[in-house]
Design an enzyme around this catalytic site. Structure first.
Site, short mmCIF file in Angstrom:
data_model
loop_
_atom_site.label_atom_id
_atom_site.label_comp_id
_atom_site.label_asym_id
_atom_site.label_seq_id
_atom_site.Cartn_x
_atom_site.Cartn_y
_atom_site.Cartn_z
N PRO A 109 0.80 -1.23 0.00
CA PRO A 109 0.00 0.00 0.00
C PRO A 109 0.83 1.28 0.00
O PRO A 109 0.28 2.37 0.02
CB PRO A 109 -0.80 -0.10 1.31
CG PRO A 109 -0.60 -1.49 1.81
CD PRO A 109 0.72 -1.93 1.28
N GLU A 110 2.15 1.14 0.01
CA GLU A 110 3.01 2.33 0.05
C GLU A 110 3.79 2.47 -1.27
O GLU A 110 3.20 2.83 -2.28
CB GLU A 110 3.91 2.25 1.29
CG GLU A 110 3.08 2.27 2.57
CD GLU A 110 3.89 2.25 3.84
OE1 GLU A 110 4.64 3.22 4.07
OE2 GLU A 110 3.79 1.27 4.60
N MET A 111 5.07 2.11 -1.30
CA MET A 111 5.83 2.28 -2.53
C MET A 111 5.80 1.02 -3.41
O MET A 111 6.08 1.08 -4.60
CB MET A 111 7.26 2.70 -2.20
CG MET A 111 7.30 4.08 -1.54
SD MET A 111 8.93 4.55 -0.86
CE MET A 111 9.85 4.86 -2.36
#
Length: 344
Positions: A145-147
């Site tokens: 869900p981030e990078m």
């Protein structure tokens, strides 16, 4: 690392405050409650933030800064560390829950903590699962869900660009092996330099005139209300503490975060707190005054009046510190072998 110019002037004659305490007595009270200052000298600051296992050097800091601002470390090629920890905005993103790959909100509705002064934390992440910045830096890069970038992709992107390869060799030696850990370690070195001393530190270092009467009144109240039980030491936070000990947090149902296995939550630093709204682990509160009142009821079972909250916030704003001067770096040029952006 920027040289911070902190005054060394000490007020010899301590005046009586409006709340019936001399300035020198307030300073002693603050120290006895566990509050400590960022040191005045650059050498002492370096001792505070350096790690013998990953020592700070000028070249590491310069390379780490580039990697911190490098969006090509993400799967999409659009998200950098600075996206969620924006150094122009108090080291945060200004939204309740972090937004990552494919415009995905953090699945636990977790708020991005500030990167400024994060080296002063005893642990990293809201559940304290990382012991230091080097370990922490690896997580968001790989997290879906981030990078959302697998470690192999990150390394492939970096080593495909001659500018990075040359700079790693210049920084670590010709025989350097550029792997994912080294990339994260280098980012962490840059993050270790993001210290922001404030006039509060001037006061704690002996300059009794650096805080106004109103700020001193707020500091005294901050101590009396018990805030230093969790917000103490140099970082004014950064340790694992029980949360909602006296009453349920009013936004407890915003996300599913419950703390670590023991229900403990990392206490956020109060440094630069006026710049890091919204507050709490899930970004449930936008007003600093309201956050102070919520802490009173949630942690201590007490009512903090509007006037008391105002006084405490006046003190908290004295924790807004001097930021390092950071220019946006020019990043290396991609090549035909650089893996293309992947939006999926």
């Amino acid at each position: 690392m920027k040289k911070f110019v902190l005054t060394s002037t000490v007020v010899i004659f301590s005046t009586m405050s409006a709340f019936g305490m001399t300035d020198s007595a307030l300073l002693e009270k603050a120290k006895n409650s566990g509050l400590k200052a960022i040191p005045k000298s650059q050498l002492e600051i370096l001792k505070l933030v350096d790690d013998p296992k990953n020592p700070i050097t000028t070249k590491k800091v310069a390379l780490g800064k580039k990697l911190y601002f490098e969006p090509r470390l993400s799967k999409s090629g659009l998200i950098s560390c600075n996206t969620c920890h924006n150094l122009a905005m108090g080291g945060v993103d200004g939204v309740p829950a972090a937004i990552g790959h494919k415009w995905t909100a953090n699945p636990h509705h977790l708020n991005s903590p500030t990167v400024y002064n994060s080296v002063l934390n005893k642990v990293q992440f809201w559940n304290g699962r990382s012991p230091h910045l080097e370990d922490q830096a690896q997580g968001p890069i790989q997290a879906g869900p981030e990078m959302a970038a697998p470690s192999e992709l990150v390394v492939d992107r970096v080593v495909s660009m001659k500018g990075y390869v040359d700079e790693f060799k210049d920084t670590y030696g010709e025989k350097v092996k550029i792997d994912f850990k080294l990339i994260a370690d280098t980012i962490a070195v840059f993050e270790r330099t993001l210290i922001t001393p404030s006039k509060y530190d001037d006061f704690m270092n002996g300059n009794l005139s650096s805080l106004s009467k109103e700020e001193k009144k707020g500091l005294n109240l901050f101590i009396d209300k018990g805030c230093t039980g969790c917000h103490n030491n140099i970082g004014l936070g950064g340790t694992m503490q029980p949360f909602a000990t006296a009453a349920k947090y009013k936004f407890a149902n915003l996300g599913d975060f419950k703390g670590d296995k023991n229900g403990m939550v990392k206490t956020p630093t109060l440094r630069n707190i006026e710049e890091t709204a919204p507050y709490f682990h899930n970004g449930g509160v936008w007003s600093l005054n309201e956050a102070v009142k919520v802490m009173g009821s949630t942690q201590f079972g007490i009512t903090i009046s509007d006037d008391e909250a105002k006084d405490i916030v006046t003190f908290l704003k004295s924790l807004t510190g001097e930021k390092p001067e950071i220019s946006y770096p020019i990043l290396p040029v991609a090549t035909k072998t650089t893996p293309k952006p992947d939006m999926n």
